[in-house]
Design an enzyme around this catalytic site. Structure first.
Site, mmCIF file in Angstrom:
data_model
loop_
_atom_site.group_PDB
_atom_site.id
_atom_site.type_symbol
_atom_site.label_atom_id
_atom_site.label_comp_id
_atom_site.label_asym_id
_atom_site.label_seq_id
_atom_site.Cartn_x
_atom_site.Cartn_y
_atom_site.Cartn_z
ATOM 1 N N GLU B 47 -5.891 -1.692 -8.178
ATOM 2 C CA GLU B 47 -6.979 -2.135 -7.280
ATOM 3 C C GLU B 47 -7.398 -1.001 -6.384
ATOM 4 O OE1 GLU B 47 -4.341 -3.917 -7.322
ATOM 5 O OE2 GLU B 47 -3.695 -4.707 -5.183
ATOM 6 N N ASN B 48 -6.727 0.053 -6.137
ATOM 7 C CA ASN B 48 -7.218 1.036 -5.466
ATOM 8 C C ASN B 48 -8.181 1.946 -6.216
ATOM 9 O OD1 ASN B 48 -4.417 1.611 -6.867
ATOM 10 N ND2 ASN B 48 -4.427 3.485 -5.845
#
Lengths: 239, 219
Positions: B47-48
């Protein structure tokens, strides 16, 4: 035909980029962990001694790097973040009540930045429904699913870091160092971009630009990047 | 003897379907990537800001600009893409990611999950977990059946602050594979090799449904 024109955003260095920065302001800082953080701006703010800062940043750095540097000097009054582990000084200040902390879901943090830059005052999200994050917030059901109302941030200053930028403020990011930088660039009233490589206008391929210069008010060539790795993980070379 | 962490990951990997985009949380979930079944093509989302996350880099090839959500150095597979946090959570909230695997401190028998905060002791933050559990259609929890004090982590109600409500679909622990039926409770599907139903029953505090013959996991 007239000569090529562009609006120059260039300032000489990080110190010059802080003009107008005062105590008790809200500021955004790009980066995820230590990846893609505005190292030069953080150092310059530490140097300037600005206090009472409300920080909007996904993380709070580590003890001796990133935003951890501003925690040590007690320059940060409040931290708005999604994850603040890996920082003892942060934990100490939070538990002793010296530091105000607001934890919000990562996607909500990102969207509240984007909304700020995009002129959307608020939006509904399912994230946090039924948890303490939803306390006091308006709830509404869409398609049978409960959502909570979240508001756009307001930030007089945003500090972002890019890989390459041109003098008109167009930015290109590298790898996962992009993270929160684009939407924070959009959100800042004054967005300061520091770049590893500042080039002349016309040298960046327009199709490759991630953030157009309209979102950037000040840009400078960064220096002495440390680019620290938080968790160095490798695998063995097998034959 | 229950499963090792790696075996829990191995069992979860059997749930992967060809063509899925998958988000793996920190800890045991990360190990799932080491056990993708033959012939199954999946892409991992972190998710980064990466789709197509690859294994850890070889020593000397680490790149500070290439990390996962656990801040570990990684590599990018051919066909990978990078994107902003806002776009990453658009993928997640918009249900473009087919499976989320994450760890938990507690799960209740109606599918609530707690995994981000122990009041007064550990307050690190929720990171992307609340967005993930609120939106994912398919959530598998990877965890130990009991905590370090030997207490069940499968409860009637979570005692810790919640991350999300009625969202967990399946749980793989060191002792069992269970499905969550919000009406009936934890439905026992499989037990770890050599683990008895009695042991699972004694270590499950929430409602446990045992129907018919419960097979051993095939690893």
């Amino acid at each position: 035909m007239s000569t090529t024109k562009y609006i120059s955003k260039v300032v000489p260095d990080a110190t010059a980029a802080l003009e107008g920065l005062e105590d008790n302001m809200t500021m955004m800082f790009g980066g995820f962990g230590l990846c893609g953080i505005p190292e030069n701006s953080i150092s310059a703010i530490r140097e300037k001694g600005t206090t009472g800062i409300t920080c909007i940043s996904n993380n709070a750095g580590i003890d001796d790097f990133g935003l951890g540097l501003l925690l040590h000097t007690r320059q940060i009054k409040k931290m708005i973040a999604s994850y603040v582990g890996e920082n003892d000084e942060f934990e100490r200040q939070m538990l002793s009540g010296e530091l105000e902390v607001e934890l919000i879901p990562q996607g909500t943090l990102a969207e509240r930045c984007r909304a700020a830059g995009a002129g959307v005052p608020a939006f509904y999200t399912p994230a946090g429904y039924g948890t303490e994050v939803a306390k006091g917030k308006e709830m509404r059901v869409f398609n049978g699913k409960p959502h909570i109302l979240e508001h756009a941030f307001e930030a007089p200053f945003a500090f972002v870091k890019a890989w390459k930028g041109d003098k008109a403020g167009n930015l290109i990011f590298k790898g996962t160092a992009r993270n929160f930088n684009p939407m924070m660039a959009m959100a800042g009233k004054i967005t300061v971009a520091e770049v590893e490589e500042l080039v002349e206008v016309g040298q960046l391929e327009p199709n490759s630009i991630h953030i157009p210069g309209i979102f950037v008010q000040r840009i400078f060539q960064g220096v002495d990047y440390e680019k620290r790795i938080e968790q160095r993980t490798v695998r063995a070379k097998s034959e | 003897m229950g499963l090792s962490k790696d075996q829990i990951a191995q069992r979860i990997a059997q749930e992967l379907s060809d063509g899925w985009y998958v988000n793996l949380g920190i800890g045991i979930p990360t190990l799932v990537a080491n056990h993708i079944p033959q012939g199954v093509n999946v892409e991992f989302q972190s998710e980064n800001g990466i789709l197509g996350m690859g294994p850890f880099p070889f020593e000397g090839e680490e790149d500070a600009d290439l990390i996962n959500a656990g801040k570990q150095t990684i590599t990018a597979m051919p066909g990978a893409s990078f994107f902003s946090s806002e776009l990453s959570f658009a993928m997640i909230r918009g249900q473009h990611v087919q499976l989320t695997v994450l760890g938990a401190m507690e799960v209740s028998d109606n599918g609530d999950i707690a995994n981000w905060k122990i009041p007064g002791r550990m307050v690190k933050g929720m990171g992307g977990a609340m967005d993930l559990v609120a939106s994912a259609e398919n959530i598998i929890v990877a965890m130990q059946h009991t905590n370090r004090a030997g207490e069940s982590k499968l409860l009637t109600n979570c005692s810790l602050p919640l991350t999300g409500v009625q969202c967990v679909k399946k749980i793989v622990t060191d002792l069992a594979v269970l499905e969550v039926d919000p009406e009936r409770g934890f439905v026992l599907l499989e037990r770890a090799p050599g683990v008895t139903i009695d042991e699972i029953r004694s270590k499950t505090a929430g409602r446990l449904v045992v129907e018919g013959n419960i097979p051993e996991m095939q690893l």
